[in-house]
Design a protein around this motif. Structure first.
Motif, PDB file in Angstrom:
ATOM      1  N   ILE A   1      13.545  -3.618   2.433  1.00 23.48           N
ATOM      2  CA  ILE A   1      14.384  -4.858   2.507  1.00 23.48           C
ATOM      3  C   ILE A   1      13.035  -6.073   3.077  1.00 23.48           C
ATOM      4  O   ILE A   1      13.495  -7.223   3.222  1.00 23.48           O
ATOM      5  N   GLY A   2      12.014  -5.480   3.229  1.00 24.94           N
ATOM      6  CA  GLY A   2      10.853  -6.306   3.514  1.00 24.94           C
ATOM      7  C   GLY A   2       9.544  -5.724   3.757  1.00 24.94           C
ATOM      8  O   GLY A   2       9.427  -4.423   3.963  1.00 24.94           O
ATOM      9  N   SER A   3       8.541  -6.250   3.232  1.00 27.18           N
ATOM     10  CA  SER A   3       7.128  -5.633   3.366  1.00 27.18           C
ATOM     11  C   SER A   3       6.098  -6.704   3.784  1.00 27.18           C
ATOM     12  O   SER A   3       5.903  -7.666   3.096  1.00 27.18           O
TER      13      SER A   3
ATOM     14  N   LEU B   1      19.880   2.934   3.079  1.00 29.28           N
ATOM     15  CA  LEU B   1      19.435   2.551   4.496  1.00 29.28           C
ATOM     16  C   LEU B   1      18.328   1.594   4.389  1.00 29.28           C
ATOM     17  O   LEU B   1      17.541   1.610   3.380  1.00 29.28           O
ATOM     18  N   ARG B   2      18.411   0.461   5.232  1.00 25.04           N
ATOM     19  CA  ARG B   2      17.457  -0.669   5.240  1.00 25.04           C
ATOM     20  C   ARG B   2      16.357  -0.510   5.975  1.00 25.04           C
ATOM     21  O   ARG B   2      16.389  -0.227   6.872  1.00 25.04           O
ATOM     22  N   ILE B   3      15.056  -0.534   5.193  1.00 25.84           N
ATOM     23  CA  ILE B   3      13.772  -0.072   6.013  1.00 25.84           C
ATOM     24  C   ILE B   3      13.007  -1.407   5.772  1.00 25.84           C
ATOM     25  O   ILE B   3      12.495  -2.003   4.556  1.00 25.84           O
ATOM     26  N   MET B   4      12.201  -1.854   6.744  1.00 23.92           N
ATOM     27  CA  MET B   4      11.114  -2.593   6.722  1.00 23.92           C
ATOM     28  C   MET B   4       9.795  -2.026   6.984  1.00 23.92           C
ATOM     29  O   MET B   4       9.649  -1.040   7.770  1.00 23.92           O
ATOM     30  N   VAL B   5       8.902  -2.423   6.152  1.00 23.42           N
ATOM     31  CA  VAL B   5       7.474  -1.920   6.386  1.00 23.42           C
ATOM     32  C   VAL B   5       6.550  -3.233   6.925  1.00 23.42           C
ATOM     33  O   VAL B   5       6.540  -4.099   6.421  1.00 23.42           O
ATOM     34  N   VAL B   6       5.686  -2.703   7.885  1.00 25.43           N
ATOM     35  CA  VAL B   6       4.603  -3.664   8.216  1.00 25.43           C
ATOM     36  C   VAL B   6       3.297  -2.961   8.510  1.00 25.43           C
ATOM     37  O   VAL B   6       3.073  -2.253   9.325  1.00 25.43           O
ATOM     38  N   GLU B   7       2.471  -3.285   7.429  1.00 26.82           N
ATOM     39  CA  GLU B   7       1.057  -2.635   7.330  1.00 26.82           C
ATOM     40  C   GLU B   7       0.117  -3.500   6.647  1.00 26.82           C
ATOM     41  O   GLU B   7       0.538  -3.971   5.591  1.00 26.82           O
ATOM     42  N   ASP B   8      -0.922  -3.494   7.486  1.00 30.35           N
ATOM     43  CA  ASP B   8      -2.104  -4.549   6.635  1.00 30.35           C
ATOM     44  C   ASP B   8      -2.836  -3.844   5.536  1.00 30.35           C
ATOM     45  O   ASP B   8      -3.215  -4.644   4.836  1.00 30.35           O
ATOM     46  N   ASP B   9      -2.757  -2.576   5.357  1.00 28.24           N
ATOM     47  CA  ASP B   9      -3.639  -1.856   4.268  1.00 28.24           C
ATOM     48  C   ASP B   9      -2.624  -2.219   3.225  1.00 28.24           C
ATOM     49  O   ASP B   9      -1.704  -1.375   3.015  1.00 28.24           O
ATOM     50  N   PRO B  10      -3.274  -2.877   2.091  1.00 26.40           N
ATOM     51  CA  PRO B  10      -2.395  -3.121   0.971  1.00 26.40           C
ATOM     52  C   PRO B  10      -2.050  -1.905   0.119  1.00 26.40           C
ATOM     53  O   PRO B  10      -1.112  -1.643  -0.420  1.00 26.40           O
ATOM     54  N   GLY B  11      -3.090  -0.909  -0.068  1.00 24.25           N
ATOM     55  CA  GLY B  11      -2.888   0.307  -0.506  1.00 24.25           C
ATOM     56  C   GLY B  11      -2.051   1.097  -0.108  1.00 24.25           C
ATOM     57  O   GLY B  11      -0.806   1.715  -0.622  1.00 24.25           O
ATOM     58  N   ILE B  12      -1.938   1.394   1.446  1.00 27.03           N
ATOM     59  CA  ILE B  12      -0.681   2.039   2.092  1.00 27.03           C
ATOM     60  C   ILE B  12       0.612   1.500   1.889  1.00 27.03           C
ATOM     61  O   ILE B  12       1.481   1.968   1.801  1.00 27.03           O
TER      62      ILE B  12
ATOM     63  N   ALA C   1      14.411 -11.775  12.610  1.00 24.58           N
ATOM     64  CA  ALA C   1      15.282 -12.759  13.196  1.00 24.58           C
ATOM     65  C   ALA C   1      16.684 -12.955  12.146  1.00 24.58           C
ATOM     66  O   ALA C   1      17.573 -13.335  12.718  1.00 24.58           O
ATOM     67  N   THR C   2      16.385 -12.536  10.929  1.00 24.94           N
ATOM     68  CA  THR C   2      17.522 -12.843  10.168  1.00 24.94           C
ATOM     69  C   THR C   2      18.038 -11.482   9.457  1.00 24.94           C
ATOM     70  O   THR C   2      18.990 -11.736   8.660  1.00 24.94           O
ATOM     71  N   ASN C   3      17.223 -10.506   9.518  1.00 27.20           N
ATOM     72  CA  ASN C   3      17.489  -9.228   8.858  1.00 27.20           C
ATOM     73  C   ASN C   3      17.774  -7.916   9.888  1.00 27.20           C
ATOM     74  O   ASN C   3      16.738  -8.027  10.964  1.00 27.20           O
ATOM     75  N   ALA C   4      18.628  -7.130   9.714  1.00 31.13           N
ATOM     76  CA  ALA C   4      18.693  -5.936  10.787  1.00 31.13           C
ATOM     77  C   ALA C   4      18.246  -4.745  10.157  1.00 31.13           C
ATOM     78  O   ALA C   4      19.228  -4.184   9.565  1.00 31.13           O
ATOM     79  N   PRO C   5      17.186  -4.473  10.032  1.00 31.71           N
ATOM     80  CA  PRO C   5      16.809  -3.137   9.371  1.00 31.71           C
ATOM     81  C   PRO C   5      17.198  -1.875  10.146  1.00 31.71           C
ATOM     82  O   PRO C   5      17.691  -1.825  11.260  1.00 31.71           O
ATOM     83  N   ASP C   6      17.547  -0.765   9.472  1.00 36.05           N
ATOM     84  CA  ASP C   6      18.112   0.606   9.915  1.00 36.05           C
ATOM     85  C   ASP C   6      16.882   1.294  10.607  1.00 36.05           C
ATOM     86  O   ASP C   6      16.651   1.800  11.380  1.00 36.05           O
ATOM     87  N   ILE C   7      15.802   1.087   9.911  1.00 32.73           N
ATOM     88  CA  ILE C   7      14.393   1.812  10.439  1.00 32.73           C
ATOM     89  C   ILE C   7      13.256   0.658  10.139  1.00 32.73           C
ATOM     90  O   ILE C   7      13.039  -0.137   9.032  1.00 32.73           O
ATOM     91  N   LEU C   8      12.296   0.825  10.905  1.00 35.65           N
ATOM     92  CA  LEU C   8      11.155  -0.193  10.902  1.00 35.65           C
ATOM     93  C   LEU C   8       9.734   0.875  11.110  1.00 35.65           C
ATOM     94  O   LEU C   8       9.696   1.670  12.027  1.00 35.65           O
TER      95      LEU C   8
ATOM     96  N   GLU D   1      15.763   2.103  14.216  1.00 34.09           N
ATOM     97  CA  GLU D   1      14.769   3.383  14.535  1.00 34.09           C
ATOM     98  C   GLU D   1      13.629   3.118  14.078  1.00 34.09           C
ATOM     99  O   GLU D   1      13.079   2.353  13.040  1.00 34.09           O
ATOM    100  N   ILE D   2      12.504   3.108  15.173  1.00 44.91           N
ATOM    101  CA  ILE D   2      11.112   2.773  14.735  1.00 44.91           C
ATOM    102  C   ILE D   2      10.182   3.827  14.866  1.00 44.91           C
ATOM    103  O   ILE D   2       9.922   4.666  15.679  1.00 44.91           O
ATOM    104  N   LEU D   3       9.213   3.974  13.623  1.00 45.52           N
ATOM    105  CA  LEU D   3       8.267   4.949  13.436  1.00 45.52           C
ATOM    106  C   LEU D   3       6.951   4.182  13.421  1.00 45.52           C
ATOM    107  O   LEU D   3       6.680   3.459  12.268  1.00 45.52           O
ATOM    108  N   VAL D   4       6.032   4.467  14.182  1.00 46.35           N
ATOM    109  CA  VAL D   4       4.682   4.012  14.186  1.00 46.35           C
ATOM    110  C   VAL D   4       3.794   4.883  13.439  1.00 46.35           C
ATOM    111  O   VAL D   4       3.719   6.233  13.710  1.00 46.35           O
TER     112      VAL D   4
END
Length: 238
Positions: free
Chosen positions: A39-41, A11-22, A53-60, A86-89
């Protein structure tokens, strides 16, 4: 001689989080699982948008409070470009406004950081099985909000409410919708109604199209506002 099963890609997962430790922790938790791949952080909205725009994650997996904006922007952008993602906040914000905005924008789950389970694979597994990871505290808030939204129409004797069949939902689709609202996973709905998993997915796709929604949460909101769901939405066996 049995035919070997095809190996499923991770599964291709992308992570968006500004806390570097987390962020580093989540990356490591993903990459240590053979069936998952990060596939991206990112720590900001703009580079995340460029990646989407160029990648299609399965989960964000994303936070809301980012240095260059609000995560709701990414939820909307991601759902427009990749409706099946699928998006998890995972955030520190637990107020009603943020919860509603994220779920209506298409997020499938909402977990406060103070309730974050270190076993990230559990949340991911729940998402892929058709579930909506929500902490007990957020779940209580959500059900309370749904009851408040449906209360005016229930208390008014002159307000006419539509029924599922008036929108074109079949009786079976109405059954599936009710089970979705009660928190059943796709697999559990399959067993409960004695139908295949693919048939469940087909019914849910049809429900989404007829209600003009994009996620389980939006479908439940719409059904609750129309007065289709019982006041007690929790599963009877929980």
């Amino acid at each position: 001689m049995s035919t070997p099963k095809a190996i499923q890609p991770p599964l291709r997962i992308m992570v968006v989080e500004d806390d570097p430790g987390i962020r580093r922790y989540v990356e490591a938790a993903i990459n240590c699982q053979p069936d998952l791949r990060c596939i991206g952080s990112f720590d900001r909205i703009q580079p995340s948008r460029l990646a989407l725009a160029t990648n299609a994650p399965d989960i964000l997996l994303l936070d809301l409070g980012l240095p260059d904006g609000h995560g709701i922007e990414l939820i909307t952008y991601c759902k427009q470009r990749h409706p099946q993602c699928e998006i998890l906040v995972i955030t520190r914000f637990g107020d009603d406004a943020n919860i509603i905005r994220c779920l209506e924008a298409g997020a499938q789950g909402y977990i406060p950081k103070d309730a974050f389970d270190p076993d990230i694979s559990r949340f991911i597994s729940e998402l892929r099985q058709g579930g909506s990871p929500i902490s007990p505290r957020i779940g209580r808030k959500l059900f309370s909000l749904l009851r408040q939204q449906s209360a005016p129409s229930q208390s008014s004797g002159t307000t006419a409410r539509s029924t599922p069949d008036e929108t074109g939902l079949s009786s079976r689709e109405a059954e599936v919708l009710n089970l979705i609202a009660r928190g059943y996973s796709y697999q559990e709905i399959s067993g409960h109604l004695t139908i295949s998993l693919n048939t469940v997915r087909t019914y849910i796709k049809q429900i989404y199209q007829k209600l003009a929604v994009r996620s389980r949460s939006e479908a439940v909101f719409e059904a609750a506002k129309m007065g289709w769901l019982p006041a007690q939405l929790m599963r009877p066996d929980r």
